[in-house]
Structure formats: C-alpha cells, structure tokens
Write an enzyme that holds these catalytic residues in place. Structure first.
Site, PDB file in Angstrom:
ATOM      1  CB  CYS A   1      -0.907   0.007   1.236  1.00  0.00           C
ATOM      2  SG  CYS A   1      -1.908  -1.494   1.400  1.00  0.00           S
TER       3      CYS A   1
ATOM      4  CB  ILE B   1      14.180 -10.365 -17.310  1.00  0.00           C
ATOM      5  CG1 ILE B   1      12.914  -9.674 -16.809  1.00  0.00           C
ATOM      6  CG2 ILE B   1      14.824  -9.547 -18.405  1.00  0.00           C
ATOM      7  CD1 ILE B   1      11.875  -9.410 -17.872  1.00  0.00           C
TER       8      ILE B   1
ATOM      9  CB  SER C   1      12.666 -11.052  -4.466  1.00  0.00           C
ATOM     10  OG  SER C   1      13.166 -10.480  -3.277  1.00  0.00           O
ATOM     11  N   GLY C   2      14.765 -13.154  -3.993  1.00  0.00           N
ATOM     12  CA  GLY C   2      15.935 -13.641  -3.260  1.00  0.00           C
ATOM     13  C   GLY C   2      16.809 -12.527  -2.731  1.00  0.00           C
TER      14      GLY C   2
END
Length: 639
Positions: free
Chosen positions: A2, A291, A363-364
């Site tokens: 948010c 990607i 994510s890492g």
C-alpha cells in the site's frame, strides 16, 4: 502492499485541506489502486491507498480500534499476525477483521511503543492515538518498506511512502542538500536518513518516531539492530539442517496470500533457493518469472529454465532488448530523487512481467549480505590480510604514493588493477571498503564538483555514512563489519529502494524471505568460515542446497542484473549523454565543473576510459534537475 500519507499539526488543531491530502495520496495511486481511505479530525489527516492482499473484504484502512480512539495507516505485511491474534484476544481485545493491520492497533494498546518488537515482517506505518494526543511512526528492521517525512515551515508534519507525497505539499523545503549530493555521487543514492532535499528525511530502518503536539520533533529511536557475534558453536551439519528449517519457515509465512502468488527466478543461487523451497511447500506448481536478454553476455535465463524445469513451475519469460534504455525518464520520475543503479531497468521489466500473472512475488534479495555472497567481500578480506601485515603508519604513505603514481587500468580485471589495490592498502578497513563500493571515487568527485560547491560541502565526505554505521557495528571483524555496513547502506538505499519503487510502479507486492529478521540474526551468529571458505562465498548456503539445485546454478560465477552502459554511451546514447551533461540545467546548478564533465564524455566515447558508471550517475542527476526542484505555486493557500 500500500501507500500511506498524512499530516499532523505540531502546534494546534487546524483543519487540513481535504483537497491537499487527497492530492498527496493520489500521487502514489500506483501503490494501492484497489481502494483509497481517509481519516480527518482537528490537527490530524491520514490517507491510505490499498493493494488488497489479505482479508480482501474487510481490510480497509485507515483502521481503528474498538472505540475509534486509535487509528493506523499501514504499508507492508505482518507475517506473524496469526500468532499475535490469540495473545491479544486473551488480553481482552476484540477483532473485527481478519487482516494483519488490525493487529497493529491492538498491539499498540497492549504494548505501546514496544509493539514493533513483536512484529515479524516488512512495514511502515503511522498510528494516531487520540487519547494520548500522539502520532507514532515505525519502519521495519531492514528497511524493506520506505517512510519519508518532513517538518514543514507552516508548523505541520507530513509523511508518506514516497518522496513525491511530500513534494505534493507546497510548504516542503525543496532546496537541494549538498551533503545528499555528495552521498549520491559516492554511493548512487542519498543514504538514510537523508534525502536529496534539505526539508525531507527518511525514517531509518529499525527506528520509530513519536510526535506529541506542542513538543519539538524528537530524534528517531532505534528498536532493533543486528549483532555479528560469530560465536555460534553449532556444527556444520547441524547448521545446514537448521538453515533449511529456518528458510522453510520464512518462506511459508510469506506464502500466505488471498491473491495469485509467485516468485522471481533469475537463475542465481538466492532466487533458485526460494523457488525450490516454495515448491516443497506448495501442492500446486509455483509461478515463476524471468527476464532474458538478447545479449548473451548479460543473459542467464538458461539457468532459470534449468530450475523451473526441475520443479515444474509455471515459468514465464520475456526477452529484454539490449538497447532497452527507453525507461530513463520513467525511472527518473519513479525514484523522485537521484538514483543511480542501472539494474533498475531490468528490475522494472521483471516486475512488469510478474504483474501480468501474480499480485505477490517472492524474491531472493538480501542473501548476498547475510550469507557472504559478494565477490567484493573476498577481495576485501584478501586486502585486509595485507593491511594487517603492515602498520598503518607505514602503509598509508608508501601505498598512498604508489596509488597516486601508478597508471589507471580500468580495462583490466580488478585483481590486476594495481592502482586500485595500492589505494585500498593505504586506507583503514572502513575507508577501503567505502572506496571499493563508491561509484565515483574521492579523487574524481573532487574534480567533478565546482569550487563553490566544494565550499558548500565544507569538507563533508560520503565516507562519514560508513564511519557512523561502523561505530555502531559492535565488531571489528573485517567480514562482519562490511556485512553490517551493507545491511545498513547498500541493502536499504540501493536494493530495497530499487525493488520497492519498481514493484509498486506495477502494483506488485514483493516479499523477501532472506531478510526475515530472525534468519538474519541467526546467520550473524555463525562463524565466518561458514559464509566464505577459500574463494567460495555463501559456502553454508550452497552446501545445504546441493541436494536440491544443480551444481551449474550453485557454483557458476555470479552475473547480476547488468545492462551494457559502456556500449550505450558510445553508441545509441552517445548524443544524449553529451547533451545531458552539457545542458543548461547542469551548468545552472552550480554543482559541477562543466569542463570536467565534457572531458569525461570525450574520454569515454573515444574509448580511452570506461566512465560508464559515472556518466549514468550524472545523467540520472540531470534527469532529476530537469523535472524541477522548485516548490510549486499554491494558488489556493491550502494548509
């Protein structure tokens, strides 16, 4: 995820303009496109933009306690909220929603300012307590979520999730802070708590700020820090088992969601470990996004495919062109203040891809800092052994002279750049590490800045950021010290900033299980030999993952999210960088020696030097200046 915003009257109980507060909130509409909420009362205005993740039906904000005397606006996730609910219910608190946000107001009632010590997650929130006439701000321990604030000239206090929220207020002092400029050109960002503007600040990670009407704005207070004790007696085998258990717990907590969830998969160790663990915990295939680059020198998508195939994920790949530089203007407006990490381009693209398929992505990020993964750590330790072999009084004059006399060899691998090594050996450990991570090093910054601007700096050096944190590190161990510095600077100012803005631009929530603070604390207790052994970083992590990931993923050279800046500035962006660095706005800023800028461009484009990183840093600063930093007019006289 948010966006929050608000105003607090530090002196009285004025009525704030609804139009102004709405505008402040709406500039971050991208952070929460699902709903908007407001609360106004004399002296207080709170605003919230919602991206619905948990308790879709009843999790609207601002959210109140039972009698409406406590109100909160919140950005982030409290991952252990389900554990806290029964504890708070036992104390007599009544819950009306199933959201993690409601835990905050009841935890405040139960434990006051210490409530933040009970939260496990990523968060930035502002809580208004009418009975105590108090506004309380807090930010998570590792700075995953941002929180900006400003004490305004009209006697009010403003806060928001992004700097653009404060910039929407006409009373913000937008004069550029020279010290922030120095930090930016050294590190690529203005380090917490500084922003590019004199009139605005960032709340430090692991800090709170308590405001009371009629009292001066106090300094923020720390509630957490990590201590690198390095004294855990655990065996290597037991450490591997415990790491696996802790990783599963952290990821399990971050898989709680009522909307589609997935993960980034770069093909590196950290993201691959997250995906493998998610597959263990999920009955359905994991959604993964990668990607690819059309330039083989930057493309590691084959390794991501290897992991995706092994765990039968729903894998989504998009190829980014090697000349994907159309985002330069977008990035400038996205980050509000100058930000120089060019990997923001592929990060933006992978977030764009992920949002087509999920609303939450794991994510890492954070693995390199805690596990000891950066190549620069091993180089620093090698140099430190050489520093330790000679007294500082001998090293500084001898290697300082060699560093000045030896020719520069940007083209060579770092191990063969004797000038860089000599310069590092002439410094103490903290100064050497700052020198090694600086985008533009001290000698070049001195040439870059005009004499008038150097007088404004009055001797200030970005090194002071590292000195300040090193003084609080509680260790002089060379590896632990630089890990601590990265957790306080690079992770917060660069990595977390990059991911937050790029993901929120696409209304995507990103969760970082490797930044789980109990995991970070436990890793800080382990001896260095479990992190770096010989020339292998992340040693414990990789060994624990050998049964679950291919050797080619675990032990290949680290690539990173790079873009071909050097070629861009000699090819498709040749004229653009020349025009940008000679522009009127750069000259009028009074910050730069314009002749030096021209020589940097000429030397790079001739092939004599590789100045791609400094040129990118300068170009992003020019984009910031072009957007204008003067305060807007206020025809309505809003307050």
């Amino acid at each position: 995820m948010c966006g929050i915003a608000g105003l607090f009257d530090l002196q009285g109980k004025r009525e704030f303009s609804r139009e102004l507060v709405t505008r402040m909130s709406d500039v971050q509409f991208h952070r929460g496109p699902d709903e908007g909420g407001y609360h106004f009362e004399p002296g207080v205005a709170l605003a919230h933009r919602r991206l619905s993740i948990i308790d879709l039906a009843t999790g609207q904000q601002p959210l109140f306690n039972e009698d409406g005397s406590v109100c909160v606006v919140f950005n982030g996730e409290i991952y252990n909220f389900q554990e806290l609910v029964p504890e708070l219910q036992a104390l007599g608190h009544v819950f009306h929603t199933h959201s993690d946000t409601e835990v905050i107001v009841h935890a405040w009632e139960a434990w006051g300012e210490a409530c933040v010590e009970r939260f496990r997650g990523m968060f930035a929130f502002a809580l208004w307590d009418r009975n105590r006439d108090m506004l309380f701000l807090a930010r998570d321990r590792l700075g995953v979520k941002p929180l900006f604030y400003a004490q305004l000239g009209d006697g009010s206090f403003a806060f928001g999730s992004e700097l653009k929220v404060l910039m929407a207020h006409p009373a913000l002092d937008r004069r550029i802070d020279p010290l922030a400029v120095e930090e930016y050109f050294a590190l690529g960002y203005a380090a917490e708590p500084r922003t590019i503007f004199k009139g605005a600040a960032k709340l430090d990670p692991g800090h709170t700020l308590t405001l009371r009407r009629g009292q001066p704005v106090p300094a923020s207070k720390p509630y957490w820090d990590v201590r690198f004790t390095l004294d855990n007696p655990i065996s290597f085998e037991d450490a591997m088992a415990e790491l696996d258990a802790r990783l599963h717990e952290s990821i399990r907590l971050r898989m709680i969601s009522e909307v589609p969830l997935g993960a980034f998969l770069s093909g590196g160790v950290d993201s691959s470990a997250v995906v493998a663990t998610m597959a263990d915990l999920s009955t359905a295939p994991v959604n993964t996004c990668s990607i690819a680059f059309d330039d083989p020198a930057f493309n590691e998508s084959a390794f991501a495919e290897m992991v995706a195939g092994r765990y039968h994920t729903n894998h989504h790949v998009e190829t980014v062109k090697s000349d994907d530089f159309d985002l330069i203007d977008t990035l400038s407006s996205l980050y509000d203040e100058p930000y120089a990490d060019s990997s923001a381009i592929p990060t933006y693209r992978v977030c764009e891809l992920a949002r087509k398929h999920v609303t939450v992505s794991l994510s890492g990020d954070g693995g390199d800092e805690s596990f000891g993964g950066y190549r620069r750590y091993r180089l620093h330790l090698m140099e430190q052994r050489m520093r330790d072999a000679l007294p500082y009084g001998v090293r500084r004059p001898v290697f300082g002279l060699l560093g000045r006399l030896y020719p520069k060899a940007d083209w060579a691998p770092r191990v063969f750049r004797a000038k860089t090594t000599f310069q590092a050996l002439a410094r103490d450990s903290v100064e050497a590490y700052f020198h090694s991570v600086s985008i533009i090093r001290d000698d070049m910054r001195r040439r870059l800045f005009s004499p008038a601007f150097q007088r404004e700096l009055a001797g200030y050096n970005g090194l002071e950021v590292f000195r300040r944190h090193a003084a609080n590190a509680g260790t002089e161990d060379p590896l632990a010290q630089i890990q601590y510095l990265d957790l306080k600077t690079y992770l917060v100012g660069d990595i977390n900033t990059k991911v937050d803005r790029a993901s929120m631009a696409h209304s995507l929530e990103v969760r970082e299980p490797l930044m789980d603070h109990p995991l970070v604390e436990w890793l800080a207790s382990l001896p260095n030999g479990m992190k770096i052994r010989g020339q292998e970083g992340k040693y414990l992590f990789k060994k624990s993952l050998e049964p679950r990931l291919p050797s080619d993923v675990l032990y290949r050279p680290k690539m990173g999210f790079a873009v071909p800046l050097a070629r861009w500035f000699r090819g498709p962006l040749k004229e653009r960088v020349k025009t940008a660095l000679s522009s009127e706005v750069m000259a009028d800023a009074g910050i730069f020696d314009m002749d030096v800028l021209a020589r940097l461009v000429a030397d790079h484009q001739s092939g004599r030097r590789d100045y791609s990183a400094p040129l990118w840093t300068l170009m992003m600063f020019e984009r910031f200046l072009q957007r204008g930093v003067d305060a807007p007019a206020n025809p309505a006289g809003e307050r």
